[in-house]
Design a protein around this motif. Sequence first.
Motif, PDB file in Angstrom:
ATOM      1  N   LEU A 154     -15.795  74.035 -53.414  1.00  0.00           N
ATOM      2  CA  LEU A 154     -16.134  73.797 -52.021  1.00  0.00           C
ATOM      3  C   LEU A 154     -14.943  73.257 -51.229  1.00  0.00           C
ATOM      4  CD1 LEU A 154     -19.591  72.086 -52.539  1.00  0.00           C
ATOM      5  CD2 LEU A 154     -19.161  74.450 -51.861  1.00  0.00           C
ATOM      6  N   ARG A 155     -13.795  73.121 -51.892  1.00  0.00           N
ATOM      7  CA  ARG A 155     -12.598  72.569 -51.271  1.00  0.00           C
ATOM      8  C   ARG A 155     -12.864  71.189 -50.693  1.00  0.00           C
ATOM      9  NH1 ARG A 155     -10.400  77.405 -47.738  1.00  0.00           N
ATOM     10  NH2 ARG A 155      -9.993  75.607 -46.428  1.00  0.00           N
ATOM     11  N   ALA A 156     -13.349  70.296 -51.560  1.00  0.00           N
ATOM     12  CA  ALA A 156     -13.642  68.929 -51.141  1.00  0.00           C
ATOM     13  C   ALA A 156     -12.349  68.144 -50.958  1.00  0.00           C
ATOM     14  CB  ALA A 156     -14.526  68.234 -52.164  1.00  0.00           C
ATOM     15  N   GLN A 157     -12.360  67.255 -49.983  1.00  0.00           N
ATOM     16  CA  GLN A 157     -11.236  66.377 -49.722  1.00  0.00           C
ATOM     17  C   GLN A 157     -11.687  64.939 -49.892  1.00  0.00           C
ATOM     18  OE1 GLN A 157      -9.965  67.335 -45.772  1.00  0.00           O
ATOM     19  NE2 GLN A 157      -8.687  69.007 -46.467  1.00  0.00           N
ATOM     20  N   ALA A 158     -10.824  64.109 -50.415  1.00  0.00           N
ATOM     21  CA  ALA A 158     -11.139  62.693 -50.572  1.00  0.00           C
ATOM     22  C   ALA A 158     -10.731  61.935 -49.318  1.00  0.00           C
ATOM     23  CB  ALA A 158     -10.422  62.123 -51.788  1.00  0.00           C
ATOM     24  N   GLU A 159     -11.575  61.005 -48.930  1.00  0.00           N
ATOM     25  CA  GLU A 159     -11.287  60.085 -47.835  1.00  0.00           C
ATOM     26  C   GLU A 159     -11.454  58.669 -48.377  1.00  0.00           C
ATOM     27  OE1 GLU A 159     -12.837  62.591 -43.941  1.00  0.00           O
ATOM     28  OE2 GLU A 159     -14.132  61.038 -44.770  1.00  0.00           O
ATOM     29  N   PHE A 160     -10.589  57.773 -47.939  1.00  0.00           N
ATOM     30  CA  PHE A 160     -10.664  56.377 -48.332  1.00  0.00           C
ATOM     31  C   PHE A 160     -10.893  55.539 -47.086  1.00  0.00           C
ATOM     32  CE2 PHE A 160      -7.981  58.719 -51.215  1.00  0.00           C
ATOM     33  CZ  PHE A 160      -8.547  58.404 -52.447  1.00  0.00           C
ATOM     34  N   ALA A 161     -11.710  54.499 -47.210  1.00  0.00           N
ATOM     35  CA  ALA A 161     -12.015  53.681 -46.044  1.00  0.00           C
ATOM     36  C   ALA A 161     -12.035  52.203 -46.418  1.00  0.00           C
ATOM     37  CB  ALA A 161     -13.371  54.081 -45.460  1.00  0.00           C
ATOM     38  N   VAL A 162     -11.618  51.366 -45.478  1.00  0.00           N
ATOM     39  CA  VAL A 162     -11.750  49.914 -45.585  1.00  0.00           C
ATOM     40  C   VAL A 162     -12.278  49.415 -44.245  1.00  0.00           C
ATOM     41  CG1 VAL A 162      -9.977  49.547 -47.339  1.00  0.00           C
ATOM     42  CG2 VAL A 162      -9.330  49.545 -44.939  1.00  0.00           C
ATOM     43  N   GLY A 163     -13.111  48.387 -44.307  1.00  0.00           N
ATOM     44  CA  GLY A 163     -13.666  47.869 -43.069  1.00  0.00           C
ATOM     45  C   GLY A 163     -14.365  46.545 -43.289  1.00  0.00           C
ATOM     46  N   GLY A 164     -14.935  46.047 -42.242  1.00  0.00           N
ATOM     47  CA  GLY A 164     -15.675  44.789 -42.290  1.00  0.00           C
ATOM     48  C   GLY A 164     -16.435  44.596 -41.002  1.00  0.00           C
TER      49      GLY A 164
END
Length: 183
Positions: free
Chosen positions: A22-32
């Motif tokens: 499916l041609r998946a892409q990784a995303e990384f997130a940080v938050g608060g």
Amino acid sequence: MRGLAKGVTAAVVGMLLGAPALRAQAEFAVGGGVSVPTGDFDDFFKLGWHGTAAVSFVSQNIPVGFQLDGTYSQFSDESSLDIKDQLIYGTGNVVYKFKTSEESRFRPYLIGGGGVYNLKPKGDDVASGVGDQTKFGINAGAGFDFKAGAAGLFIEGRFHNVFTDGPDTKFIPITVGVRFGGS
């Protein structure tokens, strides 16, 4: 319960194994942000705070992806006692991203899933014999990505219901953060 857990695990593994096709892409997130206690939990605890980190797998071909996140959250007692409720939890979620034009920087999404939550009372005034508990819970919410190339901001709100002893622990974290990767 074990049958359900095995079924969910098999489905997630199957979808992740199919992700390269499916041609998946990784995303990384940080938050608060702030965490709002609701229901019976609101009777005893004040507005809290949290920090979170997440990794998600998003397909370019379909609007559904998966996200794993870990969060540390803390709430203070409503009374003058030195009691805080610490929550450390990890959730696995399905993310539905609404179709928008390629030029749009504003991308709304829905998110929901389940997880494991550890609740631990802390402070000098915690009664002896009161310990932590690890329980299952569910969550659902919505958010918006504001993309700018390979990075962007996000704002998200989710309702969490933790199946604790006695009344369920319910709260809504409102998160602002940065997301990297994806398209």
